[in-house]
Motif scaffolding. Sequence first.
Motif, PDB file in Angstrom:
ATOM      1  N   GLN A  30      25.114  31.374  34.479  1.00  0.00           N
ATOM      2  CA  GLN A  30      25.640  30.154  35.084  1.00  0.00           C
ATOM      3  C   GLN A  30      26.822  30.416  36.004  1.00  0.00           C
ATOM      4  O   GLN A  30      27.367  29.482  36.597  1.00  0.00           O
ATOM      5  N   VAL A  31      27.259  31.687  36.144  1.00  0.00           N
ATOM      6  CA  VAL A  31      28.395  31.993  37.012  1.00  0.00           C
ATOM      7  C   VAL A  31      27.989  31.839  38.471  1.00  0.00           C
ATOM      8  O   VAL A  31      26.934  32.327  38.893  1.00  0.00           O
ATOM      9  N   ARG A  32      28.843  31.173  39.261  1.00  0.00           N
ATOM     10  CA  ARG A  32      28.565  30.996  40.691  1.00  0.00           C
ATOM     11  C   ARG A  32      29.875  31.109  41.463  1.00  0.00           C
ATOM     12  O   ARG A  32      30.961  30.907  40.902  1.00  0.00           O
ATOM     13  N   PRO A  33      29.828  31.426  42.763  1.00  0.00           N
ATOM     14  CA  PRO A  33      31.046  31.440  43.572  1.00  0.00           C
ATOM     15  C   PRO A  33      31.691  30.061  43.578  1.00  0.00           C
ATOM     16  O   PRO A  33      31.006  29.037  43.560  1.00  0.00           O
ATOM     17  N   PHE A  34      33.010  30.030  43.620  1.00  0.00           N
ATOM     18  CA  PHE A  34      33.725  28.753  43.521  1.00  0.00           C
ATOM     19  C   PHE A  34      33.568  27.913  44.786  1.00  0.00           C
ATOM     20  O   PHE A  34      33.154  26.768  44.727  1.00  0.00           O
ATOM     21  N   ALA A  35      33.920  28.461  45.950  1.00  0.00           N
ATOM     22  CA  ALA A  35      33.814  27.717  47.207  1.00  0.00           C
ATOM     23  C   ALA A  35      33.774  28.718  48.349  1.00  0.00           C
ATOM     24  O   ALA A  35      34.593  29.635  48.415  1.00  0.00           O
ATOM     25  N   ALA A  36      32.848  28.518  49.266  1.00  0.00           N
ATOM     26  CA  ALA A  36      32.661  29.473  50.366  1.00  0.00           C
ATOM     27  C   ALA A  36      33.917  29.600  51.215  1.00  0.00           C
ATOM     28  O   ALA A  36      34.276  30.706  51.651  1.00  0.00           O
ATOM     29  N   ALA A  37      34.614  28.511  51.474  1.00  0.00           N
ATOM     30  CA  ALA A  37      35.804  28.564  52.326  1.00  0.00           C
ATOM     31  C   ALA A  37      36.927  29.373  51.695  1.00  0.00           C
ATOM     32  O   ALA A  37      37.840  29.825  52.400  1.00  0.00           O
ATOM     33  N   LEU A  38      36.861  29.526  50.372  1.00  0.00           N
ATOM     34  CA  LEU A  38      37.949  30.210  49.663  1.00  0.00           C
ATOM     35  C   LEU A  38      37.566  31.624  49.253  1.00  0.00           C
ATOM     36  O   LEU A  38      38.355  32.310  48.608  1.00  0.00           O
ATOM     37  N   ASN A  39      36.391  32.067  49.579  1.00  0.00           N
ATOM     38  CA  ASN A  39      35.947  33.425  49.276  1.00  0.00           C
ATOM     39  C   ASN A  39      35.614  34.135  50.587  1.00  0.00           C
ATOM     40  O   ASN A  39      34.463  34.302  50.959  1.00  0.00           O
ATOM     41  N   ALA A  40      36.664  34.522  51.297  1.00  0.00           N
ATOM     42  CA  ALA A  40      36.471  35.159  52.593  1.00  0.00           C
ATOM     43  C   ALA A  40      35.928  36.574  52.405  1.00  0.00           C
ATOM     44  O   ALA A  40      36.289  37.250  51.449  1.00  0.00           O
ATOM     45  N   PRO A  41      35.041  37.037  53.305  1.00  0.00           N
ATOM     46  CA  PRO A  41      34.492  38.385  53.173  1.00  0.00           C
ATOM     47  C   PRO A  41      35.560  39.456  53.401  1.00  0.00           C
ATOM     48  O   PRO A  41      36.416  39.322  54.274  1.00  0.00           O
ATOM     49  N   GLU A  42      35.493  40.499  52.580  1.00  0.00           N
ATOM     50  CA  GLU A  42      36.396  41.652  52.654  1.00  0.00           C
ATOM     51  C   GLU A  42      37.864  41.244  52.627  1.00  0.00           C
ATOM     52  O   GLU A  42      38.721  41.850  53.274  1.00  0.00           O
ATOM     53  N   VAL A  43      38.137  40.180  51.885  1.00  0.00           N
ATOM     54  CA  VAL A  43      39.501  39.702  51.647  1.00  0.00           C
ATOM     55  C   VAL A  43      39.616  39.393  50.163  1.00  0.00           C
ATOM     56  O   VAL A  43      38.671  38.895  49.555  1.00  0.00           O
ATOM     57  N   HIS A  44      40.745  39.706  49.581  1.00  0.00           N
ATOM     58  CA  HIS A  44      40.977  39.368  48.176  1.00  0.00           C
ATOM     59  C   HIS A  44      41.411  37.915  48.057  1.00  0.00           C
ATOM     60  O   HIS A  44      42.405  37.503  48.674  1.00  0.00           O
ATOM     61  N   ASP A  45      40.701  37.118  47.268  1.00  0.00           N
ATOM     62  CA  ASP A  45      41.090  35.746  46.949  1.00  0.00           C
ATOM     63  C   ASP A  45      41.134  35.625  45.428  1.00  0.00           C
ATOM     64  O   ASP A  45      40.131  35.898  44.750  1.00  0.00           O
ATOM     65  N   ALA A  46      42.292  35.217  44.886  1.00  0.00           N
ATOM     66  CA  ALA A  46      42.428  35.261  43.426  1.00  0.00           C
ATOM     67  C   ALA A  46      43.517  34.315  42.950  1.00  0.00           C
ATOM     68  O   ALA A  46      44.314  33.782  43.729  1.00  0.00           O
ATOM     69  N   SER A  47      43.529  34.134  41.619  1.00  0.00           N
ATOM     70  CA  SER A  47      44.607  33.465  40.880  1.00  0.00           C
ATOM     71  C   SER A  47      44.926  32.064  41.392  1.00  0.00           C
ATOM     72  O   SER A  47      46.029  31.794  41.878  1.00  0.00           O
ATOM     73  N   PRO A  48      43.997  31.117  41.287  1.00  0.00           N
ATOM     74  CA  PRO A  48      44.268  29.763  41.764  1.00  0.00           C
ATOM     75  C   PRO A  48      45.126  28.957  40.794  1.00  0.00           C
ATOM     76  O   PRO A  48      45.125  29.190  39.591  1.00  0.00           O
ATOM     77  N   ALA A  49      45.877  28.002  41.354  1.00  0.00           N
ATOM     78  CA  ALA A  49      46.630  27.020  40.566  1.00  0.00           C
ATOM     79  C   ALA A  49      46.400  25.657  41.202  1.00  0.00           C
ATOM     80  O   ALA A  49      46.329  25.549  42.437  1.00  0.00           O
ATOM     81  N   PHE A  50      46.256  24.613  40.364  1.00  0.00           N
ATOM     82  CA  PHE A  50      45.870  23.290  40.871  1.00  0.00           C
ATOM     83  C   PHE A  50      46.923  22.234  40.541  1.00  0.00           C
ATOM     84  O   PHE A  50      47.547  22.270  39.469  1.00  0.00           O
ATOM     85  N   THR A  51      47.072  21.307  41.447  1.00  0.00           N
ATOM     86  CA  THR A  51      47.897  20.122  41.221  1.00  0.00           C
ATOM     87  C   THR A  51      47.225  18.947  41.915  1.00  0.00           C
ATOM     88  O   THR A  51      46.134  19.085  42.484  1.00  0.00           O
ATOM     89  N   ASN A  52      47.872  17.772  41.885  1.00  0.00           N
ATOM     90  CA  ASN A  52      47.332  16.574  42.544  1.00  0.00           C
ATOM     91  C   ASN A  52      45.924  16.275  42.028  1.00  0.00           C
ATOM     92  O   ASN A  52      44.992  16.055  42.806  1.00  0.00           O
ATOM     93  N   GLU A  53      45.806  16.274  40.681  1.00  0.00           N
ATOM     94  CA  GLU A  53      44.537  15.981  40.007  1.00  0.00           C
ATOM     95  C   GLU A  53      43.417  16.909  40.475  1.00  0.00           C
ATOM     96  O   GLU A  53      42.252  16.518  40.586  1.00  0.00           O
TER      97      GLU A  53
END
Length: 639
Positions: A207-230
Motif C-alpha cells: 500500500q506504500v505510494r509516493p506522497f505527492a509528485a510536486a514534492l518528490n523532485a527527481p535527483e533531489v532529496h525531499d524529506a522530514s515533513p512537518a504540517f500545520t494549518n490543519e
Amino acid sequence: MMRHKTLVLALSLAAVACGPFRSSVQKGNKNFEKEEYQLAIEHYQAALNKGRTGAEVNFKLAEAYRLSNRMPQAEQYYKAALDARKNEETMFRYGMALKANGKYEEAATQLQSYLAVASNKTFIRLAQREVENLRQVASIANTPTYRVVKPVPGTNSAASEFSPIVLNNELIFSSTREETKYKGNGEGFLNLYVVPMADTGNTTATQVRPFAAALNAPEVHDASPAFTNEGRTMVFARSNTGKKSGTANVDLYISQYKTGEWSEPRIASFNDPVAWDASPAFSPDGRTLYFSSDRRGGQGGRDIWKTTLDAGGRFSRPVNLGPEINTPGNESFPYVGPDSTLYIASDGHPGLGGLDIFRVSGDSVINMGAPINSIGDDFSILMTGEDQGLFASNRGGGQGGDDLYSFVKRQPKLVNFFVDGRVLERNEKGNTTPMPNARVTLQNAQGVKVEEATADAKGAFTFRLDSASVYSVIAERQGYFAARQSVITQGKTPPQSQLTQPVTDIRLTATLTLSKIVRNKAIVVENIFYDYDKANIRPDAAVELDKLVQTLVDNPTITIELSSHTDSRGVDIYNQDLSQRRAQSAVDYIISKGIDPKRITARGYGESRPVIRNAKTEAQHQQNRRTEFKVTRIDEPGQ
C-alpha cells in the motif's frame, strides 16, 4: 545521506609515486570534494587493494564513511591511519568510531589518550564531554524502561526509512527507495512516501505510494515533513538542488495544499543561505516550528532552533534553545508530542551510540534508554499514543540502512516481598510454644531499624520488604535471650518473562525462638575448636564467637562469664593453664569486636568440671572439651 551531511574537512594527500595508485587516489579526492562519498570510497578501496596502505588514504577512506553516516565502518581505517602515523584528529575520530561500535571502554581510553596530547580546542571540547558521557553508559543501558520495540513491516525496505508523521490517518515517511542512486552514499534519493496507518503492520508494503509528485523532485532529496494549518501547510527539507552559490545544500521549503494538490515549494523565509537547515517539527498548536541548524550563534555542530508563526503566516527570527538542550555535538530531529513534551535526537548528551533519542523536561534532557536507543543512530520519534510511538534506527538486524520501529511501554509485572514470621518460646525440655506480644524489629544491612511490630496472640508477625535487600529480624522480650534471623530478598526477583500475574507476592518465612535467661546456667558455645596445645582463635572458631558477640549486642543488659574446659587427659595443672589461656583468648577476641570488657570475664576450669566423668571414648572426651558461657548478671533495662 542528507540527514547527516556536514561540511567537508579541508584535507590534502601527500604526493604518491606510482601511476595507478595516484589515479585511484586522485579520483577519490575529486569525488570526496564533491561529497560523492560512495564513489570516493570505491576509489580509495581500489588504492588500498593495490598495496598502498598509507595514513592519508586510510584517513580519507574513514572520513568518507563517517561523512556518509557509516561511522562503524570507519573504525578500522582510522586505526590503520593511526598505526601508520600519529595524528591528533585521527586519534579523536578513532575514539568516536570505537564508541559507534559499542566499544565504550576502548573509546574512553582512546579519547583520554587523545586529550593528553590535544591542541585543537574544538576537538578537546568534544572529547572531554564524550569522556564524561561514557561514564554514564552503564547506567543508561541497565535502567529498565519496560518498552517493547518491533520493526514496522509495512514501511521498511532494503532502502532507508525515517521521519514518520501522521496526517489524515496515513503515515508519511522519508525513504531512499528511489531507483536513481545518490553518489554520496550509494542509496537512492530521498522522497516522501505514504501508507495507511491500518496497513503499517502488514508484512508486505503493497500500500506504500509516493506522497505527492510536486514534492518528490527527481535527483533531489525531499524529506522530514512537518504540517500545520490543519494539514494544509507543510515545511520540509530539500537538498542536492544543484545550487552551488548562495545556499547550503540542505534547506527548508514550504508548500501549501490548494485545490486538491500541493503547490510548488518555496524556500522558507527563515532559512539561512549559508547553513544546514533541516528536520522541522511544529508544536501541537501549529504556532511554533522547531528545526535543526548549524547556523551561527549555536553551541556547536547542529542545534535545535525555533521560530514562531504569526497570524499573517510570517515566521519570526529563529531563536536557539540554549546550552541546556544544545551541546557542542549535534542535536536534530526535534518533535513535540501531543502533551507538548519536546523530544530530540543528540550525539552530544550521554548516550549509547551515535544519535540517541531524548525527552526534554524543563532544563533536563533525559535519555529514553534501551531498547529505544542502541549503539546505532536512533532518531525521529513520533508519539502515537500514551508512551507508544514510532522512531527510526540503523541498528543491526534491520532491512535497510534506517528502518522504522514501533515501541510501546508494557506495564511491568510487580513483585512484592514479605516476611511472615513466628516468635516461639523454648522451655527447659526443649519444647516450643507460640510467644505472643514479643517485640520484633526489622533492621537493614547496616543495623538500622526499618520497622517494628508486636507478635500477635499466635506469635505471628509480618513485614513488607524491598527487593534486592538484606535484612535481619530480631525478637525481644524481657527476661529472654533475643533471637535474630537474616532475611534476604537479593537475587530472588523472578525475570519478567516468568511472572504470570500483574502482581506477584513472594513470602519468606522466619522463626525466632526465645529462651529464658537463667543466671549461672551454662550454655555451650558449639564448634569452638583449638589447634593442639594452642590457645589462638582459629577462623572457624571466630565464626562461632561472632554469634556470641551478636548475642551480647542483642542483649545489652547481661554480663557473662566465658569458660573453657579440657578433657581429663594430661597433667591437671597444665590443663588448668591451657584452659585459662583459651578462655582469655576468646574473651579478647569478643572485646576486639566492641563489647565492653566489663560485660565479660574469662575463666579456665581445666578438667575440673567434666560433663561426663570417667570419660573413656573420644566422643566423651570431646564433650568435656568445650567452651561455655553463663549469665552472671542481669541489669534492669536502661540501667
